[in-house]
Scaffold this motif. Structure first.
Motif, PDB file in Angstrom:
ATOM      1  N   TYR A 282      -6.559  -1.404  -1.446  1.00  0.00           N
ATOM      2  CA  TYR A 282      -6.181  -0.010  -1.206  1.00  0.00           C
ATOM      3  C   TYR A 282      -7.421   0.821  -0.889  1.00  0.00           C
ATOM      4  CZ  TYR A 282      -4.026   4.559  -1.809  1.00  0.00           C
ATOM      5  OH  TYR A 282      -3.583   5.841  -1.587  1.00  0.00           O
ATOM      6  N   VAL A 283      -8.490   0.617  -1.676  1.00  0.00           N
ATOM      7  CA  VAL A 283      -9.737   1.355  -1.449  1.00  0.00           C
ATOM      8  C   VAL A 283     -10.286   1.065  -0.064  1.00  0.00           C
ATOM      9  CG1 VAL A 283     -12.150   1.563  -2.182  1.00  0.00           C
ATOM     10  CG2 VAL A 283     -10.317   1.523  -3.895  1.00  0.00           C
ATOM     11  N   ALA A 284     -10.325  -0.199   0.318  1.00  0.00           N
ATOM     12  CA  ALA A 284     -10.871  -0.579   1.623  1.00  0.00           C
ATOM     13  C   ALA A 284     -10.099   0.076   2.772  1.00  0.00           C
ATOM     14  CB  ALA A 284     -10.842  -2.100   1.766  1.00  0.00           C
ATOM     15  N   ARG A 285      -8.762   0.210   2.606  1.00  0.00           N
ATOM     16  CA  ARG A 285      -7.943   0.766   3.690  1.00  0.00           C
ATOM     17  C   ARG A 285      -7.918   2.295   3.704  1.00  0.00           C
ATOM     18  NH1 ARG A 285      -3.120   0.155   2.973  1.00  0.00           N
ATOM     19  NH2 ARG A 285      -2.929  -1.038   1.034  1.00  0.00           N
ATOM     20  N   ASN A 286      -8.218   2.923   2.569  1.00  0.00           N
ATOM     21  CA  ASN A 286      -7.977   4.367   2.472  1.00  0.00           C
ATOM     22  C   ASN A 286      -9.200   5.220   2.163  1.00  0.00           C
ATOM     23  OD1 ASN A 286      -4.865   4.654   2.610  1.00  0.00           O
ATOM     24  ND2 ASN A 286      -5.209   2.930   1.201  1.00  0.00           N
ATOM     25  N   ILE A 287     -10.333   4.637   1.837  1.00  0.00           N
ATOM     26  CA  ILE A 287     -11.486   5.432   1.412  1.00  0.00           C
ATOM     27  C   ILE A 287     -12.039   6.303   2.518  1.00  0.00           C
ATOM     28  CG2 ILE A 287     -13.263   3.685   1.939  1.00  0.00           C
ATOM     29  CD1 ILE A 287     -13.135   5.848  -1.245  1.00  0.00           C
ATOM     30  N   VAL A 288     -11.869   5.878   3.789  1.00  0.00           N
ATOM     31  CA  VAL A 288     -12.457   6.645   4.913  1.00  0.00           C
ATOM     32  C   VAL A 288     -11.494   7.684   5.460  1.00  0.00           C
ATOM     33  CG1 VAL A 288     -14.039   4.801   5.551  1.00  0.00           C
ATOM     34  CG2 VAL A 288     -11.731   4.848   6.527  1.00  0.00           C
ATOM     35  N   ARG A 289     -10.224   7.654   5.039  1.00  0.00           N
ATOM     36  CA  ARG A 289      -9.266   8.633   5.538  1.00  0.00           C
ATOM     37  C   ARG A 289      -9.348   9.900   4.690  1.00  0.00           C
ATOM     38  NH1 ARG A 289      -3.796   4.970   6.154  1.00  0.00           N
ATOM     39  NH2 ARG A 289      -4.625   3.425   7.641  1.00  0.00           N
ATOM     40  N   ALA A 296      -8.020   7.087  -3.185  1.00  0.00           N
ATOM     41  CA  ALA A 296      -8.833   5.862  -3.126  1.00  0.00           C
ATOM     42  C   ALA A 296      -9.994   5.949  -4.106  1.00  0.00           C
ATOM     43  CB  ALA A 296      -9.345   5.630  -1.713  1.00  0.00           C
ATOM     44  N   GLN A 297     -10.581   7.160  -4.204  1.00  0.00           N
ATOM     45  CA  GLN A 297     -11.703   7.355  -5.109  1.00  0.00           C
ATOM     46  C   GLN A 297     -11.264   7.178  -6.570  1.00  0.00           C
ATOM     47  OE1 GLN A 297     -14.828   7.785  -3.831  1.00  0.00           O
ATOM     48  NE2 GLN A 297     -15.462   7.367  -5.936  1.00  0.00           N
ATOM     49  N   SER A 298     -10.025   7.613  -6.904  1.00  0.00           N
ATOM     50  CA  SER A 298      -9.535   7.425  -8.278  1.00  0.00           C
ATOM     51  C   SER A 298      -9.377   5.951  -8.608  1.00  0.00           C
ATOM     52  CB  SER A 298      -8.204   8.162  -8.466  1.00  0.00           C
ATOM     53  OG  SER A 298      -7.164   7.494  -7.781  1.00  0.00           O
ATOM     54  N   ARG A 299      -9.030   5.159  -7.609  1.00  0.00           N
ATOM     55  CA  ARG A 299      -8.907   3.709  -7.818  1.00  0.00           C
ATOM     56  C   ARG A 299     -10.272   3.045  -7.992  1.00  0.00           C
ATOM     57  NH1 ARG A 299      -4.401   5.442  -5.652  1.00  0.00           N
ATOM     58  NH2 ARG A 299      -2.443   4.270  -5.854  1.00  0.00           N
ATOM     59  N   VAL A 300     -11.276   3.616  -7.292  1.00  0.00           N
ATOM     60  CA  VAL A 300     -12.644   3.121  -7.472  1.00  0.00           C
ATOM     61  C   VAL A 300     -13.073   3.330  -8.929  1.00  0.00           C
ATOM     62  CG1 VAL A 300     -15.077   3.500  -6.889  1.00  0.00           C
ATOM     63  CG2 VAL A 300     -13.342   3.430  -5.080  1.00  0.00           C
ATOM     64  N   LYS A 301     -12.765   4.538  -9.470  1.00  0.00           N
ATOM     65  CA  LYS A 301     -13.123   4.834 -10.860  1.00  0.00           C
ATOM     66  C   LYS A 301     -12.384   3.905 -11.824  1.00  0.00           C
ATOM     67  CE  LYS A 301     -14.321   9.696 -10.155  1.00  0.00           C
ATOM     68  NZ  LYS A 301     -13.937  11.109 -10.412  1.00  0.00           N
ATOM     69  N   LYS A 302     -11.110   3.615 -11.493  1.00  0.00           N
ATOM     70  CA  LYS A 302     -10.335   2.706 -12.347  1.00  0.00           C
ATOM     71  C   LYS A 302     -10.953   1.313 -12.351  1.00  0.00           C
ATOM     72  CE  LYS A 302      -5.658   1.067 -13.262  1.00  0.00           C
ATOM     73  NZ  LYS A 302      -4.232   1.090 -12.873  1.00  0.00           N
TER      74      LYS A 302
END
Length: 637
Positions: A282-289, A296-302
């Motif tokens: 999810y992060v890979a697909r959505n971090i740049v949008r 995506a950033q919240s998932r990075v923190k998780k």
């Protein structure tokens, strides 16, 4: 009532220990409490004896600490730690109670003085106070039963007829058994036992298991005897990959819990890995949008805060053995007719006979010194005309001492030089299957541990491709994994098997026949070990009951003979005969009642109305007949 927690005796707190650069124990944590029965298991070489030495205080940890209850009394039986003494067996055991005997002597002296001094005087009061103090001291040590306890322990451990023998004249195994006797009499708060069944025959093992059930202190034992672990412990500590893990229950329960725990941990790990993969995707697909960057950033923190599970290590792979024969023997593989064996001027066996058919698996059992190994050697040597081996029979022999392996040979050479038909690759592969790895195969045999040497001997046995295997104590020195692998290989073996073993689990899992040597006689039991032991127990109980009944009858006869007439004695004999016949009828009907009740409860009978009615009617008849017999029996007795 509130739950009372048990007193802690020893606690291991993050203990670490190693030799040179090799870590043996790492971050070991557990506690031992009063009254606990704990079994420590693990592969050979993992550090079980090292852990006992740390707990007993013979070694100090490199890191962490071992905390002990103040004044803790420890008893420790080492694997080969025999009792060294110039005393006789009985005198040595009496020395355990020396303070008690001293107190008893002083008490007797005070009793004599009390009879001489004036009653109520200051001296009499002081003597009475000291007498009471000694009484409490003797009672606390169970001193009045000291002689009974000594004879009970020595009798159970096989020394009943050797009380006056000097300990210094005994073998190493006997001295180890005597060390255990002394420890049992001393009753320390915690008893460390390192392979306590190594030098015991089967009857002594059973006695020890029963005795330990009533032992007041805690027990911490290292053992490869699965019967002993099932009977004597209620908690298993597993030492594996330098860590210790606890399992509630005996060894059989541990096996189930261990498998369940591994499956559970593996599922939890895989589930987390799937979650991590989904979050990362999810992060890979959505971090740049711009629209989804925040989520995506919240998932990075998780991901960053997630406590990552380690992938559980699979249980270590056990060694593998495989026995196969090049050809089949004739149907009657082995015949022994009228064999007599002597050793040291003593007759071990007289006129012994038995035979083995192709594919049969038989265990030879009996007490130490009964002649089991002597019988095995007589068959292997083949010099006695009473022993006949069938045509096309090839014997493969496992010697418990592994005496036929040249200690100067390398491990690879010991196999390859005997079986030159093998390629070196085949030889290395067989050794690797038995967990003799690349580092081991160039070692001289003399440098191997007992377990490694046993595995090499089993590989040599495999390579013979014999159709009659004769094994003398094959499980000695093998850890639990290796024993279970050997069991599996011998169960799968299609040839004939004759073996001696003290490992009751091993016997039960393999033997379909039991050959017992006792009192110079050989008896065959065409059943497995469980049925054999049941028959032996029943026979012992019947003999006990018969002896008791005969004793009671003799006393009654002696009492009544003086005043009963001949007619009265005849009437009494008739009454006893009738009572016996009635007992037999009652026993038969009770068995039928049990069978009918079980049958009525089965789905097959319940579904057949006619059959159900017949069985219910018969059950009513049985009940009526039993009521009449019970009434008749009451009159007769």
């Amino acid at each position: 009532m509130p739950h009372m927690s048990k007193i802690m005796l020893i606690a291991c707190e993050n203990v670490r220990f190693g030799y040179d650069d090799k870590i043996i124990l790492d971050d070991v944590c557990f506690t031992l409490s009063e009254g606990e029965r704990v079994g420590l298991i693990g592969p050979n070489g993992e550090g079980k004896t090292t852990l006992i030495r740390l707990l007993a205080g013979a070694l100090e940890p490199d890191a962490g600490k071992i905390v002990k209850k103040s004044g803790l009394r420890i008893g420790w039986l080492e694997q080969n730690g025999g009792l060294e003494s110039d005393k006789t067996v009985y005198a040595e055991m009496q020395s355990v109670f020396a303070p008690v005997y001293k107190a008893m002597d002083e008490q007797r002296g005070i009793g004599a003085r009390l009879a001489q001094v004036e009653e109520g005087s200051r001296e009499a009061q002081a003597l009475a106070a000291r007498y009471e103090q000694l009484e409490k001291q003797i009672a606390a040590a169970d001193g009045y039963n000291a002689e009974v306890r000594i004879r009970t322990v020595l009798g159970g451990m096989g020394f009943a007829d050797r009380l006056e023998q000097r300990i210094c004249t005994m073998s190493g195994g006997e001295k180890t058994r005597l060390k255990l006797c002394r420890l049992l009499l001393e009753q320390p708060e915690i008893l460390f036992l390192d392979e306590p069944t190594n030098h015991l025959d089967v009857s002594t093992m059973y006695w020890l298991e029963e005795y330990l059930k009533s032992y007041r202190g805690a027990i911490f034992t290292v053992s490869h005897d699965r019967f002993f672990l099932d009977a004597a412990v209620g908690k298993i500590l597993e030492l594996e990959n330098c860590r210790v893990r606890a399992f509630r229950g005996n060894y059989s329960k541990y096996k189930i819990l261990k498998a369940e725990l591994y499956e559970h941990e593996l599922k939890e790990y895989e589930k987390q890995q799937e979650e991590i993969a989904a979050l990362q995707d999810y992060v890979a697909r959505n971090i740049v949008r711009a629209t989804t960057a925040k989520s995506a950033q919240s998932r990075v923190k998780k991901l960053e805060s997630m406590e990552r599970l380690e992938k559980p290590l699979p249980p270590p792979k056990p060694p593998k053995f495989a026995f196969a024969a090049d050809e089949r023997s004739e149907e009657r593989t082995l015949s022994v007719e009228g064999l007599t064996l002597t050793a040291g001027g003593r007759t071990l066996l007289q006129n012994a006979s038995f035979s083995l058919r192709r594919g049969e698996k038989a265990a030879v059992v009996g007490e130490n010194g009964a002649g089991k190994s002597t019988l095995i050697r007589a068959i292997v040597q083949g010099n006695d005309p009473a022993v006949r081996v069938g045509r096309f029979t090839k014997i493969g022999y496992y010697d418990q001492e592994n005496a036929d392996i040249d200690p100067a040979e390398t491990v690879l050479g010991a196999l390859w030089h005997r079986h030159t038909y093998m390629s070196q690759t085949q030889a290395r592969s067989m050794l690797a299957q038995a967990k003799l790895c690349e580092d081991d195969i160039e070692k001289p045999v003399s440098s191997l541990s007992g377990g490694e040497r046993a595995k090499l001997a089993l590989v040599l046995l495999e390579a013979q491709r014999a159709n009659l295997l004769i094994l003398d104590e094959p499980t000695n020195h093998l850890d639990l994994q290796a024993r279970e692998s050997l069991e599996a290989a011998l169960r799968a073996f299609e040839g004939t098997l004759l073996f001696v073993s003290h490992d009751r689990y091993f016997i039960q899992n393999i033997a379909g026949r039991i050959i017992e040597i006792a009192g110079g006689e050989l008896t065959c039991y065409p059943c497995d070990y469980e049925a054999y032991t049941a028959q032996k127990r029943a026979a012992d109980q019947a003999a006990e009951a018969q002896a008791k009944a005969e004793k009671q009858e003799a006393r009654a006869a002696q009492k009544d003979a003086s005043h009963r007439t001949k007619a009265e004695r005849a009437q009494e004999a008739k009454r006893k005969q009738q009572a016996k016949q009635t007992e037999e009828k009652i026993a038969a009907l009770e068995e039928e009642e049990k069978a009918l009740t079980e049958a009525i409860g089965t789905p097959a009978v319940a579904a057949d109305y006619k059959l159900l009615a017949e069985k219910c009617a018969r059950l009513d008849e049985v009940h009526a007949a039993l009521d009449a017999l019970y009434a008749e029996y009451e009159k007769l007795i």
